[in-house]
Design a protein around this motif. Structure first.
Motif, PDB file in Angstrom:
ATOM      1  N   ARG A  31       0.838  -1.199   0.000  1.00  0.00           N
ATOM      2  CA  ARG A  31       0.000   0.000   0.000  1.00  0.00           C
ATOM      3  C   ARG A  31       0.875   1.253   0.000  1.00  0.00           C
ATOM      4  O   ARG A  31       2.045   1.223   0.359  1.00  0.00           O
ATOM      5  CB  ARG A  31      -0.948  -0.023   1.203  1.00  0.00           C
ATOM      6  CG  ARG A  31      -2.004  -1.126   1.078  1.00  0.00           C
ATOM      7  CD  ARG A  31      -2.988  -1.114   2.228  1.00  0.00           C
ATOM      8  NE  ARG A  31      -4.144  -1.962   1.932  1.00  0.00           N
ATOM      9  CZ  ARG A  31      -4.200  -3.265   2.180  1.00  0.00           C
ATOM     10  NH1 ARG A  31      -3.160  -3.884   2.725  1.00  0.00           N
ATOM     11  NH2 ARG A  31      -5.295  -3.953   1.876  1.00  0.00           N
ATOM     12  N   LYS A 187      -1.893   2.874  -4.300  1.00  0.00           N
ATOM     13  CA  LYS A 187      -3.159   3.419  -3.815  1.00  0.00           C
ATOM     14  C   LYS A 187      -4.350   2.574  -4.256  1.00  0.00           C
ATOM     15  O   LYS A 187      -5.413   2.623  -3.650  1.00  0.00           O
ATOM     16  CB  LYS A 187      -3.333   4.863  -4.293  1.00  0.00           C
ATOM     17  CG  LYS A 187      -2.324   5.832  -3.683  1.00  0.00           C
ATOM     18  CD  LYS A 187      -2.579   7.249  -4.145  1.00  0.00           C
ATOM     19  CE  LYS A 187      -1.611   8.227  -3.479  1.00  0.00           C
ATOM     20  NZ  LYS A 187      -1.861   9.635  -3.869  1.00  0.00           N
ATOM     21  N   ALA A 189      -4.477  -0.744  -4.261  1.00  0.00           N
ATOM     22  CA  ALA A 189      -4.101  -2.103  -3.847  1.00  0.00           C
ATOM     23  C   ALA A 189      -5.263  -3.086  -3.835  1.00  0.00           C
ATOM     24  O   ALA A 189      -5.099  -4.260  -4.179  1.00  0.00           O
ATOM     25  CB  ALA A 189      -3.449  -2.062  -2.463  1.00  0.00           C
ATOM     26  N   ASP A 424      -8.004   1.529   1.814  1.00  0.00           N
ATOM     27  CA  ASP A 424      -8.226   1.219   0.399  1.00  0.00           C
ATOM     28  C   ASP A 424      -9.433   1.984  -0.142  1.00  0.00           C
ATOM     29  O   ASP A 424      -9.424   2.462  -1.278  1.00  0.00           O
ATOM     30  CB  ASP A 424      -8.441  -0.285   0.219  1.00  0.00           C
ATOM     31  CG  ASP A 424      -7.219  -1.104   0.621  1.00  0.00           C
ATOM     32  OD1 ASP A 424      -6.091  -0.655   0.351  1.00  0.00           O
ATOM     33  OD2 ASP A 424      -7.391  -2.188   1.204  1.00  0.00           O
TER      34      ASP A 424
END
Length: 455
Positions: A31, A187, A189, A424
């Motif tokens: 991440r 970003k 992920a 996320d």
């Protein structure tokens, strides 16, 4: 919430045992962390020879996607080992027939074993529904079918997504640049198997891509904890001044979040008739304006429909969709929400694929998907956008209450074989809230790791 199974199979004896028994082998996803490169190099760009769009995408990458970062861009596939691709971009905007897919897709296939862990595959195409030529439409839709199937084949945290660019929009559009930065970076992920359409040539590149929301005022409802708190922190990281909103009962937690991000807190029931007016008053009075609204506040009151009472149904509809509709009317009517404003709403995969015991929740979240699509054209005159993000299984206090066996099954029912994190969802919202994403509107992006169940 910790995923002990993923920790166990990520190395050593656990990894060996899972491989021998044929068990799921999720890996810890990479991440985004400030200060790290946005795009992992090298990046391979594939596409039909002589395609101008392929060349243009390669040039965008060579230019660091607008920020001057050094990205190692290659145009030639490798025939032997030694290279681990951080990303592979396949530009297929010039297809005439489904047969045209063959060369580029088979070349892609030959490179997949060289894709790095948490690598990215991104298809760039044009919308099938914009072509009046059946063969062209079939070819373009074939790209999406390829992408979704590939997403279910990739392992080690790699993802596959697609970027659809309207026929009259150049691939050098600012919104295309914004989408490339998002999809090729950590970003995204937990975003997998998704299609984002750039509908028009719009959007303004920020002066500093590390602070794309600098000077913006954002409101986040339901911000006291979980996904809402993560959204508030991420928007603040990107430069926004944030108004954190939640009910009075969550006042202490709300204040902690607001203080941490140097924003302000507003205790408010979003179902109140004057909720929109009070948000405008606070944002303008304390921060001088209102640019971004994130409708995150929501509740669940699960029950099989045969056992559903009026209170459970009505409360979910009131909080999850009616409050947003009422507040949006106030925002759209306000003189303070006219400078390229952004609305981002929280939908859910339950509103897309349905979920047992959630007819009320599914109704409300399906309503959100339709609401942003219908609101989008109302904002075009002021260069505004309305979009939604639909989370799947996200590791929160709410999902922690699910019985262990059910929770473990739910975690594995996606291509990445694990639950997502609140950040996320927040990263996807920050992407849609950016001034650079002005050509992306009326869509819903799932943040679900390409859930394998449902529509």
């Amino acid at each position: 919430m910790a995923d002990k199974y993923t920790d166990f199979v990520s190395g050593g004896f656990g990894k060996t045992l899972a491989k021998k028994l044929g068990l799921p082998q999720p890996v810890r996803l990479k991440r985004f962390k400030p200060g790290q490169p946005l795009v992992a190099s090298p990046v391979l760009v594939l596409g039909p020879s002589g395609c101008a769009d392929t060349n243009a995408v390669a040039e965008l990458l060579l230019d660091g996607l607008g920020s001057g970062e050094q990205i190692d861009v290659r145009r030639q596939a490798i025939t032997s080992g030694g290279v681990r691709w951080g990303a592979i971009v396949v530009v297929l905007t010039s297809l005439s027939t489904p047969a045209d897919l063959s060369e580029s897709v088979r070349t892609l296939g030959s490179q997949l074993r060289s894709l790095a862990p948490s690598g990215r595959v991104l298809f760039v195409t044009r919308p099938a529904d914009s072509s009046a030529i059946p063969a062209v439409a079939a070819a373009r839709q074939g790209v999406l079918g390829t992408m979704r199937s590939l997403g279910k084949e990739l392992r080690s945290g790699a993802t596959a997504n697609a970027l659809e660019i309207a026929d009259d929009t150049p691939v050098t559009s600012t919104s295309v640049l914004s989408a490339l930065r998002f999809f090729l970076s950590p970003k995204s992920a937990f975003v997998d198997g998704q299609v984002v359409r750039v509908k028009r040539d719009a959007g303004t590149a920020p002066a500093n891509w590390n602070q794309p929301l600098a000077g913006k005022v954002a409101v986040v409802t339901g911000a006291a904890q979980g996904i809402g708190a993560a959204i508030a922190k991420t928007l603040a990281r990107d430069g926004a001044k944030v108004v954190a909103v939640d009910i009075p009962a969550a006042g202490d937690s709300l204040a902690r979040v607001a203080n941490e991000i140097k924003g302000t807190a507003l205790q408010l029931d979003v179902t109140a008739d004057d909720a929109g007016a009070r948000i405008i008053e606070h944002a303008v009075g304390r921060h001088g304006g209102l640019d971004i609204v994130v409708h995150n506040a929501g509740i669940t009151r699960d029950k099989l429909l045969a056992n559903m009472d009026d209170a459970r149904w009505d409360s979910v509809i009131a909080v999850n969709i009616e409050s947003q509709l009422r507040m949006n009317e106030a925002f759209l009517a306000s003189e303070h929400f006219k400078d390229a404003p952004r609305i981002v709403s929280l939908a859910s995969t339950s509103g897309i694929a349905g979920n047992r015991g959630q007819t009320n929740y599914g109704a409300s979240k399906a309503g959100v998907v339709a609401m942003v699509a219908a609101t989008s054209p109302l904002l075009e005159a002021v260069d505004g956008t309305a979009n939604a993000v639909a989370p799947g299984f996200i590791e929160t206090k709410m999902t922690a209450k699910i019985p262990l066996a059910t929770r473990e099954v739910a975690r594995r029912l996606n291509s990445l074989q694990q639950g997502g994190q609140p950040v996320d969802v927040a990263e996807t919202i920050a992407f849609l809230a950016s001034p650079a994403s002005g050509g992306i509107s009326g869509i819903t992006i799932r943040v679900c790791g390409q859930n394998l169940v449902g529509a």
